[in-house]
Design a protein around this motif. Structure first.
Motif, short mmCIF file in Angstrom:
data_model
loop_
_atom_site.label_atom_id
_atom_site.label_comp_id
_atom_site.label_asym_id
_atom_site.label_seq_id
_atom_site.Cartn_x
_atom_site.Cartn_y
_atom_site.Cartn_z
N THR A 55 -9.08 6.29 59.87
CA THR A 55 -8.37 5.45 58.62
C THR A 55 -6.94 6.03 58.18
O THR A 55 -6.10 5.41 57.95
N GLY A 56 -6.98 7.70 58.17
CA GLY A 56 -5.87 8.04 57.67
C GLY A 56 -4.50 7.84 58.59
O GLY A 56 -3.39 7.68 58.36
N HIS A 57 -4.97 8.10 60.06
CA HIS A 57 -4.01 7.69 60.96
C HIS A 57 -3.60 6.04 61.17
O HIS A 57 -2.31 5.83 61.36
N TYR A 58 -4.50 5.25 60.72
CA TYR A 58 -4.03 3.79 60.64
C TYR A 58 -3.03 3.74 59.33
O TYR A 58 -1.86 2.97 59.44
N ALA A 59 -3.22 4.33 58.34
CA ALA A 59 -2.20 4.47 57.27
C ALA A 59 -0.84 4.77 57.66
O ALA A 59 0.31 4.30 57.34
N GLU A 60 -0.90 5.94 58.48
CA GLU A 60 0.21 6.47 59.10
C GLU A 60 0.90 5.39 59.88
O GLU A 60 2.34 5.15 59.86
N LYS A 61 0.28 4.66 60.94
CA LYS A 61 0.90 3.69 61.73
C LYS A 61 1.41 2.45 60.94
O LYS A 61 2.71 1.98 61.17
N ALA A 62 0.79 2.15 59.65
CA ALA A 62 1.28 0.94 58.70
C ALA A 62 2.73 1.50 58.46
O ALA A 62 3.60 0.61 58.45
N ALA A 63 2.98 2.71 57.96
CA ALA A 63 4.17 3.28 57.56
C ALA A 63 5.25 3.16 58.58
O ALA A 63 6.25 2.79 58.20
N MET A 64 4.82 3.49 59.60
CA MET A 64 5.83 3.76 60.74
C MET A 64 6.37 2.41 61.14
O MET A 64 7.34 2.17 61.43
N PHE A 65 5.42 1.33 61.42
CA PHE A 65 5.64 0.17 61.93
C PHE A 65 6.57 -0.55 60.59
O PHE A 65 7.68 -1.46 61.16
N GLY A 66 6.36 -0.31 59.64
CA GLY A 66 7.41 -0.71 58.58
C GLY A 66 8.71 -0.14 58.76
O GLY A 66 9.55 -0.88 58.33
N LYS A 67 8.88 1.16 58.84
CA LYS A 67 9.95 1.55 59.39
C LYS A 67 10.76 1.15 60.30
O LYS A 67 11.92 0.89 60.59
N SER A 71 -6.65 0.43 57.48
CA SER A 71 -6.73 1.60 56.64
C SER A 71 -7.44 1.52 55.45
O SER A 71 -7.46 2.59 54.79
N GLU A 72 -7.95 0.56 55.04
CA GLU A 72 -8.26 0.11 53.73
C GLU A 72 -9.59 1.18 53.18
O GLU A 72 -9.48 1.70 52.24
N PRO A 73 -10.59 1.31 54.30
CA PRO A 73 -11.63 2.19 53.90
C PRO A 73 -11.21 3.82 53.57
O PRO A 73 -12.24 4.48 53.24
N CYS A 74 -10.09 3.97 53.61
CA CYS A 74 -9.78 5.54 53.65
C CYS A 74 -10.04 6.09 52.51
O CYS A 74 -9.73 5.74 51.34
N PRO A 75 -10.96 7.14 52.49
CA PRO A 75 -11.55 7.78 51.02
C PRO A 75 -10.25 8.75 50.31
O PRO A 75 -10.52 9.16 49.34
N ASP A 76 -9.30 9.13 51.06
CA ASP A 76 -8.65 10.21 50.46
C ASP A 76 -7.52 9.46 49.50
O ASP A 76 -6.79 8.52 50.11
#
Length: 556
Positions: free
Chosen positions: A259-271, A285-290
């Motif tokens: 899920t952390g990697h999914y969050a990174e992909k979301a940020a990069m697709f935005g860029k 990436s919503e279930p990511c506990p961090d």
């Protein structure tokens, strides 16, 4: 026959003079060298009277007990043990155990966030670790952890230097795992020094080693390192490829990293202005506990919505980002206070240990002194006058020492109170600095929220005819109340004489606008704005001279 008996007596006397030696110590030492600290702990627990050992065995026992206590995180018990071991090994030629003692002391200091003290121990150990008696294992550990502490202090050039030395040792040992760790440390130092090509070079070497030796479990971490470097370079497309590679090598059960990697992909697709993909991976990436990943998720998604000109959605995600950020800061403050309390308790126990050692030494001195007097009294037992004289003299000396001891105790208590007061003031100062930084961040965030409205200030410089509408002012007021806890409502409740226009001036002050910008917004001369701000401060709020309106509203 008589000669053999004499020789046996001499040998027995020599062994008796050297103190009692326990082979269990050497067994425990070998187990710790083999990294079997739990077994060594069981052996040491069976030793009941280490005080009967010789000086060398007492020092070895102290070192082994300290290493076991550090392994079991019983850090408060280590200081006295390390003091005994350091005093002995610094004066001996045993560089092997001196390096181990200094390394243990450095790790204990690092556990209490005393990085400067930890670095002193590691630097003291480095020259001794170069000796022929010390093995490559301890040379590698000392250089590696010296690099870790250097990175903590942001001394990245020192980090690279120590890690390169550790890399040479790892290659000499032919230990692939150690070699990969050192390569990663060197890449880390270059990355945070801004030398991205060098960071890529060492990461690629580590990648080749992992592929060569089929260490597939290390691949996700290496691809994540590649992704971080290319993200820093701004090459988001290539960074995305390495995120996908990392995902392919993650175990399906490793949900946190996935899920952390999914969050990174979301940020990069935005860029990359691929908003649909960014939205899709944001929700994956919503279930990511961090909490830090969640914080980055909302901030990056707010940035994406802002680029899409969906300002309402951007505002909602910025609010969520602010909520998570506030909770992280609150947790950080709590952990810092707990760490300070733990450090204070450790320092107090450390001082108590030193005081008890001094008392023990003083007690031994008194015992020897009493024995000497007793022997002297036996020699002068025939003189009654001399006996009484000695007794009175002894009583007076004891009383004087008691008075001196009481005075020293009072001085120590006063010093402890002063130390506590200084620590309390330092804690208050840190809290005030954190609150001030929090206020500055909120002010900057408040101005950023109103950025689309404030763009009109630049347009005013061109034609001078644009005026904020009541709707614009309502948005600014709502933002101020949302960020600063009902700012305008509390302000009007505290100072009822403030009218609606006065509150608008207060909001502009909270946005950290200059008087020239306020004059452009309100279509007034700068002097008129200055007089208006003074009238609000003096007539409406009732503040005297020497304090500006900005200072009054900063923490309101």
């Amino acid at each position: 026959m008589k000669q053999k008996l004499l020789l046996g007596t001499i040998i027995a006397l020599l062994f008796g003079a050297c103190g009692r030696t326990d082979v269990r110590l050497h067994c425990a030492d070998e187990l710790i060298e083999q990294n079997r600290k739990d077994s060594a702990s069981l052996i040491l627990a069976g030793i009941k009277y280490p005080g009967a050992f010789s000086k060398s065995d007492r020092a070895l026992y102290a070192l082994l007990a300290a290493e076991v206590a550090r392994n079991e995180e019983r850090l408060d018990e280590i200081d006295t043990l390390l003091t005994v071991a350091l005093d002995y090994y610094r004066a001996s030629v045993d560089s092997v155990h001196l390096v181990r003692t200094l390394f243990c002391a450095g790790q204990v200091a690092r556990s209490f966030q005393r990085n400067e003290e930890a670095m002193k121990f590691f630097l003291e150990a480095l020259p001794y670790s170069e000796g022929q008696q010390v093995g490559d294992y301890w040379r590698y550990l000392v250089n590696t952890w010296a690099g870790v502490v250097a990175a903590k202090e942001r001394l990245f050039e020192d980090k690279i230097r120590y890690s390169q030395k550790a890399l040479e040792i790892a290659r000499r040992m032919k230990n692939v795992s150690y070699e990969c760790i050192s390569l990663g440390d060197i890449a880390y130092g270059h990355l945070f020094s801004g030398r991205y090509d060098s960071a890529l070079h060492y990461t690629e070497i580590m990648h080749e080693i992992v592929l060569r030796d089929s260490l597939t479990s290390q691949l996700p971490y290496i691809y994540t390192r590649f992704q971080g470097i290319y993200t820093q370079k701004g090459d988001y497309a290539l960074a995305l490829q390495y995120v996908d590679k990392a995902l392919r090598h993650r175990a399906p059960t490793d949900s946190a990293n996935i899920t952390g990697h999914y969050a990174e992909k979301a940020a990069m697709f935005g860029k990359l202005v691929q908003y649909d993909s960014a939205y899709y991976y944001f929700h994956k990436s919503e279930p990511c506990p961090d909490p830090f990943t969640q914080e980055a998720r909302y901030y990056n998604m707010a940035d994406t919505y802002y680029a899409m000109k969906r300002y309402k959605d951007a505002y909602e995600y910025l609010l969520r980002y602010t909520q998570i950020d506030d909770s992280i800061k609150a947790a950080t403050k709590s952990s810092e206070l707990i760490a300070l309390q733990s450090l204070y308790q450790h320092e107090r126990l450390r001082a108590d240990n030193l005081r008890w050692r001094a008392q023990v030494a003083e007690h031994k001195h008194r015992v020897y002194w009493i024995i000497a007097i007793s022997v002297t009294l036996l020699w002068v037992a025939g003189g009654i006058y001399l006996i009484f004289y000695r007794r009175n003299r002894r009583r007076l000396i004891i009383q004087q020492k008691q008075l001196i001891g009481q005075q020293e105790q009072i001085i120590a208590q006063q010093e402890e109170l002063r130390h506590r007061s200084e620590e309390h003031l330092e804690n208050l100062q840190k809290i005030n600095e954190l609150q001030q930084k929090e206020g500055e961040l909120k002010g900057a965030f408040f101005r950023q929220l109103n950025f689309s409205i404030l763009q009109q200030v630049g347009e005013i410089r061109k034609n001078g005819n644009i005026i904020f509408s009541d709707k614009d002012w309502d948005v600014i007021t709502e933002n101020a109340d949302a960020i600063f806890n009902n700012f305008t409502l509390r302000l009007q409740d505290s100072y009822p004489e403030l009218n609606k226009e006065d509150l608008r001036y207060c909001c502009m002050v909270k946005m950290q606008l200059s008087q020239s910008e306020m004059a452009q917004i309100m279509h007034l001369e700068k002097d008129s704005v200055k007089k208006r701000l003074k009238r609000i401060r003096v007539d409406k709020i009732g503040s005297g001279s020497g304090v500006t309106l900005e200072e009054l509203l900063r923490n309101f």
